[in-house]
Design a protein around this motif. Structure first.
Motif, PDB file in Angstrom:
ATOM      1  N   PRO A   1       1.050  -1.324  -0.012  1.00  0.00           N
ATOM      2  CA  PRO A   1      -0.338   0.027  -0.476  1.00  0.00           C
ATOM      3  C   PRO A   1       0.934   1.369   0.618  1.00  0.00           C
ATOM      4  N   ALA A   2       0.743   2.140  -1.369  1.00  0.00           N
ATOM      5  CA  ALA A   2       1.776   3.726  -0.591  1.00  0.00           C
ATOM      6  C   ALA A   2       0.605   4.530  -0.809  1.00  0.00           C
ATOM      7  N   ASP A   3       1.036   5.872  -0.587  1.00  0.00           N
ATOM      8  CA  ASP A   3       0.762   6.770  -0.035  1.00  0.00           C
ATOM      9  C   ASP A   3       0.308   7.875  -1.563  1.00  0.00           C
ATOM     10  N   THR A   4      -0.308   8.279  -1.495  1.00  0.00           N
ATOM     11  CA  THR A   4      -0.409   8.081  -3.633  1.00  0.00           C
ATOM     12  C   THR A   4      -0.214   9.720  -3.091  1.00  0.00           C
ATOM     13  N   GLU A   5      -0.434  10.328  -1.887  1.00  0.00           N
ATOM     14  CA  GLU A   5      -0.699  11.918  -1.578  1.00  0.00           C
ATOM     15  C   GLU A   5       0.965  12.231  -1.574  1.00  0.00           C
ATOM     16  N   ALA A   6       1.770  11.264  -0.961  1.00  0.00           N
ATOM     17  CA  ALA A   6       3.158  11.436  -0.271  1.00  0.00           C
ATOM     18  C   ALA A   6       3.859  11.463  -1.556  1.00  0.00           C
ATOM     19  N   ILE A   7       3.572  10.651  -2.602  1.00  0.00           N
ATOM     20  CA  ILE A   7       3.806  10.444  -4.097  1.00  0.00           C
ATOM     21  C   ILE A   7       3.643  11.743  -4.903  1.00  0.00           C
ATOM     22  N   ALA A   8       2.421  12.527  -5.102  1.00  0.00           N
ATOM     23  CA  ALA A   8       1.992  13.652  -5.475  1.00  0.00           C
ATOM     24  C   ALA A   8       3.188  15.479  -5.012  1.00  0.00           C
ATOM     25  N   ARG A   9       3.026  14.641  -3.415  1.00  0.00           N
ATOM     26  CA  ARG A   9       4.105  15.919  -2.978  1.00  0.00           C
ATOM     27  C   ARG A   9       4.986  15.592  -3.541  1.00  0.00           C
ATOM     28  N   GLY A  10       6.110  14.944  -3.404  1.00  0.00           N
ATOM     29  CA  GLY A  10       7.147  14.662  -3.545  1.00  0.00           C
ATOM     30  C   GLY A  10       7.111  14.884  -5.367  1.00  0.00           C
ATOM     31  N   GLN A  11       6.190  14.905  -6.399  1.00  0.00           N
ATOM     32  CA  GLN A  11       6.538  14.889  -7.511  1.00  0.00           C
ATOM     33  C   GLN A  11       6.337  16.674  -7.392  1.00  0.00           C
ATOM     34  N   ARG A  12       5.719  17.210  -6.587  1.00  0.00           N
ATOM     35  CA  ARG A  12       5.933  18.782  -6.820  1.00  0.00           C
ATOM     36  C   ARG A  12       7.039  19.504  -6.499  1.00  0.00           C
ATOM     37  N   ILE A  13       7.183  18.069  -5.414  1.00  0.00           N
ATOM     38  CA  ILE A  13       9.085  19.076  -5.133  1.00  0.00           C
ATOM     39  C   ILE A  13      10.430  18.572  -5.888  1.00  0.00           C
ATOM     40  N   LEU A  14       9.918  17.747  -6.844  1.00  0.00           N
ATOM     41  CA  LEU A  14      11.191  17.350  -8.088  1.00  0.00           C
ATOM     42  C   LEU A  14      10.748  18.291  -8.736  1.00  0.00           C
ATOM     43  N   ASP A  15       9.207  18.741  -8.982  1.00  0.00           N
ATOM     44  CA  ASP A  15       8.755  19.539 -10.760  1.00  0.00           C
ATOM     45  C   ASP A  15      10.053  21.391  -9.796  1.00  0.00           C
ATOM     46  N   GLY A  16       9.906  21.216  -8.772  1.00  0.00           N
ATOM     47  CA  GLY A  16      10.438  23.126  -8.489  1.00  0.00           C
ATOM     48  C   GLY A  16      11.930  23.283  -7.909  1.00  0.00           C
ATOM     49  N   LEU A  17      12.179  21.338  -8.805  1.00  0.00           N
ATOM     50  CA  LEU A  17      14.278  21.416  -8.485  1.00  0.00           C
ATOM     51  C   LEU A  17      14.877  21.646  -9.753  1.00  0.00           C
ATOM     52  N   ARG A  18      15.638  23.395  -9.728  1.00  0.00           N
ATOM     53  CA  ARG A  18      16.357  22.991 -11.503  1.00  0.00           C
ATOM     54  C   ARG A  18      17.163  22.240 -11.783  1.00  0.00           C
ATOM     55  N   VAL A  19      17.236  21.377 -12.370  1.00  0.00           N
ATOM     56  CA  VAL A  19      18.430  20.828 -13.346  1.00  0.00           C
ATOM     57  C   VAL A  19      18.894  21.355 -13.956  1.00  0.00           C
ATOM     58  N   THR A  20      19.941  20.275 -14.478  1.00  0.00           N
ATOM     59  CA  THR A  20      21.429  20.916 -16.318  1.00  0.00           C
ATOM     60  C   THR A  20      21.829  19.639 -16.103  1.00  0.00           C
ATOM     61  N   VAL A  21      21.768  18.966 -17.374  1.00  0.00           N
ATOM     62  CA  VAL A  21      22.425  18.116 -17.589  1.00  0.00           C
ATOM     63  C   VAL A  21      23.861  18.540 -18.693  1.00  0.00           C
ATOM     64  N   ARG A  22      24.900  17.592 -17.825  1.00  0.00           N
ATOM     65  CA  ARG A  22      25.646  17.663 -17.572  1.00  0.00           C
ATOM     66  C   ARG A  22      26.330  17.309 -19.886  1.00  0.00           C
ATOM     67  N   ILE A  23      27.864  17.912 -20.218  1.00  0.00           N
ATOM     68  CA  ILE A  23      27.946  18.209 -21.732  1.00  0.00           C
ATOM     69  C   ILE A  23      28.877  16.873 -21.194  1.00  0.00           C
ATOM     70  N   ALA A  24      29.634  17.137 -20.204  1.00  0.00           N
ATOM     71  CA  ALA A  24      30.349  15.897 -20.112  1.00  0.00           C
ATOM     72  C   ALA A  24      30.887  15.000 -19.242  1.00  0.00           C
ATOM     73  N   PRO A  25      30.773  13.542 -19.694  1.00  0.00           N
ATOM     74  CA  PRO A  25      30.526  13.345 -17.777  1.00  0.00           C
ATOM     75  C   PRO A  25      31.469  12.576 -17.566  1.00  0.00           C
ATOM     76  N   GLY A  26      33.129  13.342 -17.105  1.00  0.00           N
ATOM     77  CA  GLY A  26      33.763  13.039 -17.054  1.00  0.00           C
ATOM     78  C   GLY A  26      33.633  12.862 -15.610  1.00  0.00           C
ATOM     79  N   ASP A  27      33.038  14.115 -14.962  1.00  0.00           N
ATOM     80  CA  ASP A  27      32.888  14.355 -13.186  1.00  0.00           C
ATOM     81  C   ASP A  27      31.208  14.543 -12.782  1.00  0.00           C
ATOM     82  N   ALA A  28      30.507  13.460 -13.538  1.00  0.00           N
ATOM     83  CA  ALA A  28      29.280  13.097 -13.450  1.00  0.00           C
ATOM     84  C   ALA A  28      28.752  12.628 -12.223  1.00  0.00           C
ATOM     85  N   GLY A  29      29.430  12.216 -11.930  1.00  0.00           N
ATOM     86  CA  GLY A  29      29.519  10.877  -9.962  1.00  0.00           C
ATOM     87  C   GLY A  29      28.207  10.002 -10.068  1.00  0.00           C
ATOM     88  N   LEU A  30      27.166  11.199  -9.324  1.00  0.00           N
ATOM     89  CA  LEU A  30      25.955  10.224  -9.265  1.00  0.00           C
ATOM     90  C   LEU A  30      24.835  10.216 -10.505  1.00  0.00           C
TER      91      LEU A  30
END
Length: 138
Positions: A73-102
């Motif tokens: 059983p999963a808390d679908t509201e928790a999934i929706a809240r988590g998605q809203r946090i992800l939607d608000g985070l800004r990320v960019t794609v690295r052009i060089a994979p060298g130090d991509a790490g994570l």
């Protein structure tokens, strides 16, 4: 006999984040986690209550998604809240994979706490891309 598999750096981070439980009880715990995981530099990190709430919402959303994928059983509201946090985070794609790490995704924000959360988002994207997320256990 099954061949043992090693978790990727991204999967190890996601696992560490979702199993924090009571160890992520306040802003000081969040700062400690971000430092221990090397998601932010050493030193003082001003963490607001809103930052802390976002981190917990993201963690709870990822946990609920993993529960749902495992047939629990999963808390679908928790999934929706988590998605809203992800939607608000800004990320960019690295052009060089060298130090991509994570992940080949890098934080595109200045605030240290949000940079740390963006790095967690990048790790989540990496485990989604590889399918490794299905093997992460709580």
């Amino acid at each position: 006999m099954a061949t043992p598999t090693t978790k990727s750096t991204a999967a190890a981070l996601i696992h560490a984040f979702i199993v924090t439980g009571d160890a992520l009880g306040d802003r000081a715990d969040l700062a400690r986690f971000l430092r221990e995981q090397r998601l932010v530099p050493e030193g003082a990190i001003p963490i607001t209550l809103a930052d802390f709430d976002e981190a917990v919402a993201l963690r709870d959303g990822l946990r609920a998604q993993l529960d749902q994928a495992a047939g629990r059983p999963a808390d679908t509201e928790a999934i929706a809240r988590g998605q809203r946090i992800l939607d608000g985070l800004r990320v960019t794609v690295r052009i060089a994979p060298g130090d991509a790490g994570l992940s080949p995704l890098a934080p595109a924000v200045v605030d240290e706490v949000r940079r740390g959360l963006a790095r967690i988002a990048g790790a989540w994207a990496a485990v989604l891309a590889t399918g490794e997320w299905r093997e992460i256990r709580r």
